[in-house]
Design a protein around this motif. Structure first.
Motif, PDB file in Angstrom:
ATOM      1  N   PRO A  16      -9.008  23.551  10.849  1.00 31.91           N
ATOM      2  CA  PRO A  16      -7.956  24.486  11.294  1.00 31.91           C
ATOM      3  C   PRO A  16      -6.850  23.822  12.118  1.00 31.91           C
ATOM      4  CG  PRO A  16     -10.132  25.394  11.716  1.00 31.91           C
ATOM      5  CD  PRO A  16     -10.336  23.976  11.283  1.00 31.91           C
ATOM      6  N   TYR A  17      -7.161  22.684  12.723  1.00 33.48           N
ATOM      7  CA  TYR A  17      -6.184  22.000  13.582  1.00 33.48           C
ATOM      8  C   TYR A  17      -5.453  20.877  12.853  1.00 33.48           C
ATOM      9  CZ  TYR A  17      -9.250  24.416  16.755  1.00 33.48           C
ATOM     10  OH  TYR A  17     -10.003  25.379  17.365  1.00 33.48           O
ATOM     11  N   LEU A  18      -6.031  20.405  11.768  1.00 32.61           N
ATOM     12  CA  LEU A  18      -5.443  19.304  11.002  1.00 32.61           C
ATOM     13  C   LEU A  18      -4.734  19.890   9.791  1.00 32.61           C
ATOM     14  CD1 LEU A  18      -8.491  16.869  11.209  1.00 32.61           C
ATOM     15  CD2 LEU A  18      -6.345  16.704  12.490  1.00 32.61           C
ATOM     16  N   ASP A  19      -3.518  20.352  10.004  1.00 25.38           N
ATOM     17  CA  ASP A  19      -2.806  21.061   8.934  1.00 25.38           C
ATOM     18  C   ASP A  19      -1.774  20.212   8.210  1.00 25.38           C
ATOM     19  OD1 ASP A  19      -0.876  20.849  10.915  1.00 25.38           O
ATOM     20  OD2 ASP A  19      -0.351  22.962  10.917  1.00 25.38           O
ATOM     21  N   THR A  20      -1.662  18.922   8.579  1.00 28.58           N
ATOM     22  CA  THR A  20      -0.626  18.076   8.008  1.00 28.58           C
ATOM     23  C   THR A  20      -1.234  16.792   7.453  1.00 28.58           C
ATOM     24  OG1 THR A  20       0.939  18.939   9.627  1.00 28.58           O
ATOM     25  CG2 THR A  20       1.572  16.921   8.484  1.00 28.58           C
ATOM     26  N   ALA A  21      -0.951  16.514   6.175  1.00 28.60           N
ATOM     27  CA  ALA A  21      -1.403  15.278   5.533  1.00 28.60           C
ATOM     28  C   ALA A  21      -0.223  14.322   5.417  1.00 28.60           C
ATOM     29  CB  ALA A  21      -1.973  15.564   4.151  1.00 28.60           C
ATOM     30  N   VAL A  22      -0.503  13.043   5.602  1.00 25.50           N
ATOM     31  CA  VAL A  22       0.501  11.998   5.407  1.00 25.50           C
ATOM     32  C   VAL A  22       0.061  11.161   4.219  1.00 25.50           C
ATOM     33  CG1 VAL A  22       1.646   9.994   6.403  1.00 25.50           C
ATOM     34  CG2 VAL A  22       1.085  11.951   7.851  1.00 25.50           C
ATOM     35  N   LEU A  23       0.960  11.015   3.257  1.00 30.25           N
ATOM     36  CA  LEU A  23       0.678  10.205   2.076  1.00 30.25           C
ATOM     37  C   LEU A  23       1.575   8.972   2.101  1.00 30.25           C
ATOM     38  CD1 LEU A  23      -0.884   9.910  -0.578  1.00 30.25           C
ATOM     39  CD2 LEU A  23       0.990  11.134  -1.694  1.00 30.25           C
ATOM     40  N   PRO A  24       1.007   7.798   2.367  1.00 28.29           N
ATOM     41  CA  PRO A  24       1.799   6.574   2.365  1.00 28.29           C
ATOM     42  C   PRO A  24       2.109   6.121   0.925  1.00 28.29           C
ATOM     43  CG  PRO A  24      -0.203   6.339   3.686  1.00 28.29           C
ATOM     44  CD  PRO A  24      -0.340   7.582   2.879  1.00 28.29           C
ATOM     45  N   VAL A  25       3.306   5.599   0.714  1.00 30.57           N
ATOM     46  CA  VAL A  25       3.716   5.064  -0.582  1.00 30.57           C
ATOM     47  C   VAL A  25       4.321   3.682  -0.334  1.00 30.57           C
ATOM     48  CG1 VAL A  25       5.140   5.405  -2.637  1.00 30.57           C
ATOM     49  CG2 VAL A  25       4.163   7.384  -1.460  1.00 30.57           C
ATOM     50  N   THR A  26       3.663   2.660  -0.858  1.00 31.80           N
ATOM     51  CA  THR A  26       4.105   1.291  -0.602  1.00 31.80           C
ATOM     52  C   THR A  26       5.268   0.887  -1.493  1.00 31.80           C
ATOM     53  OG1 THR A  26       1.818   0.793  -0.044  1.00 31.80           O
ATOM     54  CG2 THR A  26       3.300  -1.077  -0.266  1.00 31.80           C
ATOM     55  N   GLY A  27       5.267   1.302  -2.738  1.00 35.02           N
ATOM     56  CA  GLY A  27       6.374   0.990  -3.641  1.00 35.02           C
ATOM     57  C   GLY A  27       6.307  -0.379  -4.294  1.00 35.02           C
ATOM     58  N   LEU A  28       5.115  -0.953  -4.386  1.00 34.03           N
ATOM     59  CA  LEU A  28       4.980  -2.254  -5.041  1.00 34.03           C
ATOM     60  C   LEU A  28       5.192  -2.118  -6.541  1.00 34.03           C
ATOM     61  CD1 LEU A  28       1.796  -3.575  -3.173  1.00 34.03           C
ATOM     62  CD2 LEU A  28       4.189  -4.155  -2.714  1.00 34.03           C
ATOM     63  N   THR A  29       5.661  -3.198  -7.156  1.00 31.16           N
ATOM     64  CA  THR A  29       5.890  -3.206  -8.603  1.00 31.16           C
ATOM     65  C   THR A  29       4.945  -4.137  -9.345  1.00 31.16           C
ATOM     66  OG1 THR A  29       7.474  -5.019  -8.522  1.00 31.16           O
ATOM     67  CG2 THR A  29       8.356  -2.770  -8.232  1.00 31.16           C
ATOM     68  N   GLY A  30       4.326  -5.059  -8.623  1.00 28.65           N
ATOM     69  CA  GLY A  30       3.505  -6.090  -9.244  1.00 28.65           C
ATOM     70  C   GLY A  30       4.269  -7.386  -9.414  1.00 28.65           C
ATOM     71  N   ALA A  31       5.576  -7.343  -9.207  1.00 28.74           N
ATOM     72  CA  ALA A  31       6.413  -8.542  -9.343  1.00 28.74           C
ATOM     73  C   ALA A  31       6.585  -9.282  -8.019  1.00 28.74           C
ATOM     74  CB  ALA A  31       7.785  -8.144  -9.892  1.00 28.74           C
ATOM     75  N   GLU A  32       5.945  -8.773  -6.959  1.00 25.17           N
ATOM     76  CA  GLU A  32       6.102  -9.379  -5.640  1.00 25.17           C
ATOM     77  C   GLU A  32       5.255 -10.635  -5.514  1.00 25.17           C
ATOM     78  OE1 GLU A  32       6.760  -5.064  -5.518  1.00 25.17           O
ATOM     79  OE2 GLU A  32       4.993  -6.217  -6.061  1.00 25.17           O
ATOM     80  N   MET A  33       5.790 -11.592  -4.773  1.00 22.50           N
ATOM     81  CA  MET A  33       4.997 -12.733  -4.336  1.00 22.50           C
ATOM     82  C   MET A  33       4.063 -12.209  -3.233  1.00 22.50           C
ATOM     83  SD  MET A  33       5.935 -15.429  -5.972  1.00 22.50           S
ATOM     84  CE  MET A  33       6.399 -14.578  -7.460  1.00 22.50           C
ATOM     85  N   PRO A  34       2.952 -12.894  -2.960  1.00 23.25           N
ATOM     86  CA  PRO A  34       2.030 -12.404  -1.935  1.00 23.25           C
ATOM     87  C   PRO A  34       2.703 -12.101  -0.602  1.00 23.25           C
ATOM     88  CG  PRO A  34       0.990 -14.160  -3.161  1.00 23.25           C
ATOM     89  CD  PRO A  34       2.425 -14.087  -3.627  1.00 23.25           C
TER      90      PRO A  34
END
Length: 140
Positions: A16-34
């Protein structure tokens, strides 16, 4: 609060007190170097800090969507996740992105707020985040 910190009993008590979810989105493409993937994760960490830190006890941060941004197939997947989070009982869903986003964007209609970095890679200002979150909680 992280999703992994909640046991079934705790969830039943705290839902009842936790009414907000946060969804992180990194946005990686797979073309990134480490090192570039590391930089993206650090940017996401900085954005999340602005959301999680002042609102501990009312939000739950979910696992990140690592690949794709908020357009095309990845955007549809993020939208579906946001809609499902609301179906499970969260009243509000906030997207935290490791890349610039327009906070007024309607790309993800089930998200109540979108926060991302500036074009320079900086997280949003704490005051901006605080005011926006409080406004949705007040129904404004």
């Amino acid at each position: 609060m992280k999703f992994s910190e909640l046991s079934p009993d705790q969830w039943a008590e705290l839902q009842p007190y936790l009414d907000t979810a946060v969804l992180p989105v990194t946005g990686l493409t797979g073309a990134e170097m480490p090192f570039q993937a590391t930089e993206a994760l650090e940017r996401l960490r900085d954005v999340l800090y602005q959301i999680e830190s002042p609102f501990k006890g009312r939000i739950v941060t979910y696992p990140a969507c690592q690949y794709g941004d908020l357009t095309d197939n990845a955007g549809r997947q993020v939208e579906a996740i946001c809609a499902k989070l609301k179906q499970t009982g969260f009243r509000y869903v906030i997207i935290a992105a490791a890349f610039p986003v327009d906070p007024r964007s309607e790309l993800i209609p089930s998200a109540d707020l979108l926060f991302g970095t500036s074009t320079d890679g900086l997280p949003p200002a704490a005051e901006t985040v605080s005011e926006a979150v409080r406004r949705i909680w007040l129904g404004q």
